[in-house]
Write an enzyme that holds these catalytic residues in place. Structure first.
Site, PDB file in Angstrom:
ATOM      1  N   TYR A   1     -78.607   9.130  11.270  1.00 59.51           N
ATOM      2  CA  TYR A   1     -78.433   8.829  12.689  1.00 59.51           C
ATOM      3  C   TYR A   1     -78.712   7.342  12.966  1.00 59.51           C
ATOM      4  O   TYR A   1     -77.990   6.701  13.741  1.00 59.51           O
ATOM      5  CB  TYR A   1     -79.355   9.710  13.517  1.00 59.51           C
ATOM      6  CG  TYR A   1     -79.313   9.401  15.001  1.00 59.51           C
ATOM      7  CD1 TYR A   1     -78.265   9.850  15.789  1.00 59.51           C
ATOM      8  CD2 TYR A   1     -80.331   8.650  15.593  1.00 59.51           C
ATOM      9  CE1 TYR A   1     -78.216   9.553  17.143  1.00 59.51           C
ATOM     10  CE2 TYR A   1     -80.280   8.347  16.939  1.00 59.51           C
ATOM     11  CZ  TYR A   1     -79.226   8.806  17.713  1.00 59.51           C
ATOM     12  OH  TYR A   1     -79.197   8.509  19.054  1.00 59.51           O
ATOM     13  N   HIS A   2     -79.731   6.803  12.318  1.00 59.75           N
ATOM     14  CA  HIS A   2     -80.067   5.390  12.496  1.00 59.75           C
ATOM     15  C   HIS A   2     -78.926   4.496  12.028  1.00 59.75           C
ATOM     16  O   HIS A   2     -78.521   3.558  12.734  1.00 59.75           O
ATOM     17  CB  HIS A   2     -81.350   5.075  11.729  1.00 59.75           C
ATOM     18  CG  HIS A   2     -81.618   3.604  11.580  1.00 59.75           C
ATOM     19  ND1 HIS A   2     -82.116   2.836  12.611  1.00 59.75           N
ATOM     20  CD2 HIS A   2     -81.445   2.766  10.533  1.00 59.75           C
ATOM     21  CE1 HIS A   2     -82.239   1.584  12.207  1.00 59.75           C
ATOM     22  NE2 HIS A   2     -81.842   1.514  10.943  1.00 59.75           N
ATOM     23  N   HIS A   3     -78.394   4.776  10.852  1.00 59.93           N
ATOM     24  CA  HIS A   3     -77.321   3.937  10.320  1.00 59.93           C
ATOM     25  C   HIS A   3     -76.081   3.983  11.208  1.00 59.93           C
ATOM     26  O   HIS A   3     -75.463   2.944  11.498  1.00 59.93           O
ATOM     27  CB  HIS A   3     -76.968   4.392   8.894  1.00 59.93           C
ATOM     28  CG  HIS A   3     -77.842   3.782   7.849  1.00 59.93           C
ATOM     29  ND1 HIS A   3     -77.769   2.462   7.473  1.00 59.93           N
ATOM     30  CD2 HIS A   3     -78.811   4.328   7.076  1.00 59.93           C
ATOM     31  CE1 HIS A   3     -78.648   2.208   6.523  1.00 59.93           C
ATOM     32  NE2 HIS A   3     -79.306   3.328   6.261  1.00 59.93           N
TER      33      HIS A   3
END
Length: 1018
Positions: free
Chosen positions: A177-179
């Site tokens: 999700y961060h990437h």
């Protein structure tokens, strides 16, 4: 300090000028080359706007920033496909490739931080925080190039996930999700030249420089202290907090009418959040809430459950226990005061989200549908209503209802008091629907099993210790209908202090008091009778008082056996004096012992005495030739005749004794008293008299087990010779100095992760296969450690398990293979170990498979707990059984926990010649080796079956090491035995026992082709 700050400021000012005004200086005809060399400005930084490729990329990012959405979606699809592809494939090591990639990103991030941070510090120092947030001068010049490089780098950084997928490491939600989200946000922000990017670039460059350097060293297998990883985590959290603060400040500047070069769209999330809060506060008026509720209940039908006709209504429950007890054996019940919470969703009660959560009167609840939840084993329950009804409910916008009530339940507790007062009881609480079956209402624990029942403070009970309280979801059948039920097992271990003080010590003192009569002369008839009679009466009164405080059961408890044996001893002492009085006491005394033998010979040589009871004639015995001679009897015959005369009541014998009384004296001691002093007092302790014999395991020689433990308790282990562990005490293995770093590190990790050791319910000893097989049929079992296994076998019978049973072959160390077990799956690991010493050569720093496992887990603490808590210091592994340990934490070299697994510890025959605890099979007798090893393997697999979670569909069985190599066993024979066990019925299974598991992995660092060929050809 002021001078130093001034010099630093001047340096940043000159450096910033060279970075941001580079292109202007070229147009003014200044000789900037010297200046740029002074401050190490490179050509690709200086002419980034003029280099075709770089310029095209920057233009592409500005014009086509929305392509980042497609990149993110493609990234998510690819990692999902990659995980599916790698599911049944062996993991790639890629250690050097990962180190190279992490090093490349670390160098890029460090260099970017060095180029961006000076400009950020200069702007803050010279122009203030506001300009650093709202002035987008960072988008131009050399800093502008590194800002673009930062945003563009989010695309190649997606390769991080490729390594995770190929190496089959756990992929958490936060990572992907961060990437994906950062890629979209950075490309979107760059096309606006957002001024806040100055902060985001600087912070992210610094954090990534440290983080990727850490990853690179880890990939190269450098041992890095745990505090460094904690610092990296703190830096990441700090970056997030500062980023939120920067966005909020920019939004406040724009709201106040000040110029801030960041678009409204970039701050959209912050603005929407603020507006939504204002709207929620403004809309929660009494009139609006009333209108919403009236609309909800207008056509609402409370007699119809939610999702009627579309599957069961799911009700989630949890319990907060306020007080527990009392626990009463007389009526077999216990009382619990708790906050009982239920949560379910009713789509008919949905309303606008901006209204928020509604907390209303419980009168409103009467107009809504609610589950008919009851406590099945309740004897008496009531809802607290003082000063008001103790109920609370909340209505959420999505129709979810949260209902909490404070109740007191007096529930039935079926107690088995055969071991009372050294017993452990399981008091259960069953929760379910009164009238709705499982097809209508399905109950689940809201926080998951073993997390949904909690206590408000420490639990202190007068007679019990609450050991554990596991929770289960069950489907039970009542009158042919299946009901969904929640169950809590409160495992209670009784305190012995009260009964030791009130029963055991007084009873023992009364028994010992009866022994005093053995030291009193037989002439003191009244004294001896009084002592025995008063002891019996006192113990009888004590036993009646005990019975008034215990349950009236039809069987004998352990306390009853103790009291009965105490009565037996007291009656025996009284009967003993009766024998003394009747057989050895005559008149006021008896013959002296030193003259007794000659006197008996004189009496017993009379022929008439031997043939008649009417008179005694003192004449010699005539033989068949008419000559007379004296008849001398042996000692055994003499005592036999004396006993016979006494028992038959021979009056002539008694009369002759009385006539001789004055001649020989009085008050001599009785042989019966002498023998009683020895026999009564030296009788084994009561625990042997009340010991319960487990009729389910007749093949176990308990006397041999006890002898083995005593023998090993007195043995000196090899490592003990260097120290004096007897002076150190128990757990001396953790107290002696450990010079090897791997030992000291492993000990520190074990102490940190298991400071209190393992619970009794987590440590199990199985003596043989038959003990495991009989768990469901035997009424005698360990209620602490075997309750869960017995429940599993009864709820999910082995003959009903139909899992995949796939067999794979993994070439690596077993604690490395454990990482590849998917998250959420149960892992059971086999460890062949030394049968005499916990961990074998653990303290010697040996690197065999057993030590590899224990160096990277808390398994060594479990073995020591088995040694000291369950075996009294005499540790050993049963020859045809196993030690089973639940919830062993495995950790990496960094100290981070990787996952939790169960550990099966079995003994392995060492055919190299080293003498073990058991008789070694002859290497030439293959039939003996196969027979004994087969018995061992059956116990190993049976223990895994009994302790698998539910039906074993989520259980991975890791069989390794496989007993080859140093133990000099035949690899072909080991493979064939495993194939024979796994491919045949076991524990009444309907087909091969391997289908009781989801996956079975054979793990070894060596070649496994023999195993693969054996199973393929079976």
């Amino acid at each position: 300090m002021v001078t130093l700050a001034s010099h630093i400021s001047d340096y940043f000012e000159q450096f910033n000028s060279s970075l941001t005004n580079d292109f202007n200086s070229n147009t003014n005809g200044l000789s900037t080359d010297n200046n740029l060399r002074t401050y190490y400005v490179f050509d690709f930084e200086r002419y980034s706007d003029k280099i075709g490729t770089l310029s095209d990329l920057r233009t592409f990012m500005i014009q086509r920033w929305h392509n980042s959405f497609f990149y993110a979606i493609a990234y998510l699809l690819l990692i999902y496909a990659g995980q599916m592809y790698m599911k049944n494939k062996p993991r790639f090591e890629l250690r050097l490739w990962l180190a190279a990639w992490s090093s490349l990103l670390a160098i890029f991030s460090i260099f970017g931080a060095l180029r961006v941070l000076p400009e950020l510090i200069f702007v803050i120092y010279r122009q203030g925080i506001k300009d650093s947030i709202c002035n987008n001068s960072n988008a131009f010049g050399v800093v502008g190039f590194w800002t673009w490089a930062f945003c563009f780098s989010k695309l190649p950084e997606l390769i991080d996930t490729v390594f995770i997928v190929l190496r089959k490491q756990p992929l958490i939600f936060l990572h992907w999700y961060h990437h994906a989200s950062v890629l979209v946000y950075c490309w979107f922000s760059y096309q606006d030249y957002s001024s806040t990017g100055r902060w985001f670039c600087g912070l992210n460059y610094v954090v990534h420089g440290v983080m990727y350097s850490y990853y690179a060293f880890r990939a190269l297998r450098f041992r890095i202290p745990r505090w460094i990883s904690m610092i990296i985590t703190m830096l990441q959290l700090t970056q997030m907090v500062v980023g939120c603060w920067i966005n909020l400040k920019a939004w406040q500047y724009k709201k106040n009418g000040e110029i801030c070069q960041v678009t409204d769209e970039n701050l959209k999330n912050v603005r929407l959040f603020k507006n939504e809060m204002n709207l929620t506060i403004a809309s929660k008026t009494t009139h609006e809430v009333t209108a919403i509720l009236n609309e909800l209940v207008q056509d609402y039908q409370a007699h119809i459950r939610p999702r009627f006709g579309d599957g069961p209504t799911r009700v989630y429950a949890d319990i907060l226990v306020n007080s527990f007890g009392p626990i009463q054996e007389i009526d077999m019940s216990y009382t619990i005061n708790c906050y009982f919470r239920q949560r379910w969703r009713d789509e008919r009660l949905q309303f606008a989200e901006h209204v928020g959560v509604l907390s209303l009167s419980t009168r409103m609840l009467e107009r809504l549908w609610k589950p008919d939840t009851v406590f099945y084993n309740s004897k008496h329950s009531f809802l607290h209503s003082i000063p008001t009804s103790n109920r609370l409910w909340r209505l959420f916008p999505d129709g979810t209802i949260w209902y909490s009530s404070r109740i007191t339940v007096k529930a039935k507790c079926s107690m088995n008091l055969k071991n009372f007062p050294v017993d452990t009881q399981i008091c259960q609480l069953f929760i379910g629907s009164f009238a709705n079956s499982a097809s209508d209402i399905h109950y689940s624990w809201r926080l998951g099993n073993n997390k949904s029942v909690n206590f408000d403070g420490e639990v202190l009970l007068s007679q019990f210790d609450l050991i554990q309280y596991p929770q289960y979801n069950e489907i039970i059948s009542i009158d042919g209908r299946n009901f969904s039920v929640l169950r809590v097992d409160f495992v209670l271990k009784r305190h012995m202090g009260y009964y030791i003080i009130q029963v055991y010590i007084p009873s023992s003192m009364l028994v010992m008091l009866s022994w005093v009569s053995f030291f009193i002369h037989r002439e003191a008839t009244a004294d001896r009778v009084n002592i025995a009679a008063m002891s019996v009466l006192s113990l009888t009164t004590l036993s009646f008082d005990i019975r008034n405080h215990t349950a009236t059961v039809s069987y004998l408890t352990a306390l009853d056996w103790f009291v009965i044996m105490s009565h037996v001893f007291l009656f025996a002492s009284l009967i003993q004096f009766a024998f003394v009085h009747y057989f050895t006491k005559f008149g006021y005394g008896e013959p002296l012992i030193r003259l007794q033998d000659s006197f008996d010979n004189e009496i017993l040589t009379n022929d008439s005495m031997l043939n008649a009871r009417s008179s005694i004639i003192y004449s010699d015995v005539a033989n068949i030739h008419g000559k007379s001679k004296t008849l001398f009897l042996s000692s055994s015959h003499r005592y036999f005749y004396r006993f016979w005369f006494c028992l038959s009541g021979n009056t002539d014998y008694k009369r002759s004794i009385r006539k001789r009384t004055s001649r020989f004296g009085v008050n001599s001691r009785s042989d019966l008293d002498v023998y009683a002093r020895i026999g009564f007092i030296q009788t084994p302790r009561y625990k042997r008299l009340i010991k319960l014999i487990n009729d389910c395991h007749p093949n176990i020689q308990w006397s041999n087990v006890e002898k083995t433990i005593i023998y090993l308790r007195n043995q000196t282990e090899p490592y003990q010779r260097q120290y004096s562990p007897r002076h150190i005490g128990i757990y001396w293995e953790f107290k002696v100095p450990m010079e090897l770093s791997v030992l000291a590190w492993a000990r520190d990790q074990i102490i940190k992760n298991r400071p209190e050791g393992f619970l009794p319910s987590e440590l199990k000893i199985y003596w043989n296969y038959h003990q495991i097989e009989s768990l469901t049929t035997c009424k005698f079992y360990n209620t602490i450690s075997d309750t869960h296994a017995r429940h599993t076998l009864l709820t999910w019978p082995v003959n009903k398990r139909k899992n995949q049973g796939t067999i794979d072959y993994i070439t690596t160390l077993i604690h490395h293979a454990l990482i590849d077990v998917p998250k959420g799956k149960q892992a059971i690991v086999l460890d062949f170990a030394d049968e005499r010493i916990p961990g074998g050569d653990f303290l010697e720093g040996v690197y065999m498979q057993e030590q590899h496992i224990l160096y990277h887990s808390t398994g060594y603490r479990a073995l020591l707990d088995l040694k000291y808590r369950m075996m009294g210091g005499g540790y050993f592994i049963p020859e045809f059984g196993v030690l089973y340990v639940k919830n062993v934490q495995f950790f990496r070299a960094s100290g981070l926990l990787t996952r939790c697994a169960d550990l099966i510890v079995a003994a392995c025959y060492d055919l190299t010649g080293d003498r073990g605890l058991y008789r070694l099979p002859s290497p030439r007798d293959e039939a003996d080796i196969r027979s004994r090893t087969l018995r061992k393997f059956r116990a190993i697999i049976a223990s895994a079956v009994a302790n698998s979670e539910k039906d074993g569909s989520d259980t991975y069985l890791l069989l390794g090491p496989i007993g080859t190599g140093a133990f000099n066993n035949s690899m072909e024979m080991i493979a064939s035995l495993f194939a024979e066990v796994l491919n045949n019925s076991l524990m009444n299974s309907d087909g091969p026992i391997r289908y009781a598991f989801d996956k079975i992995w054979f793990v070894s660092y060596g070649d496994l082709d023999v195993f693969k060929n054996t199973f393929e050809g079976y």
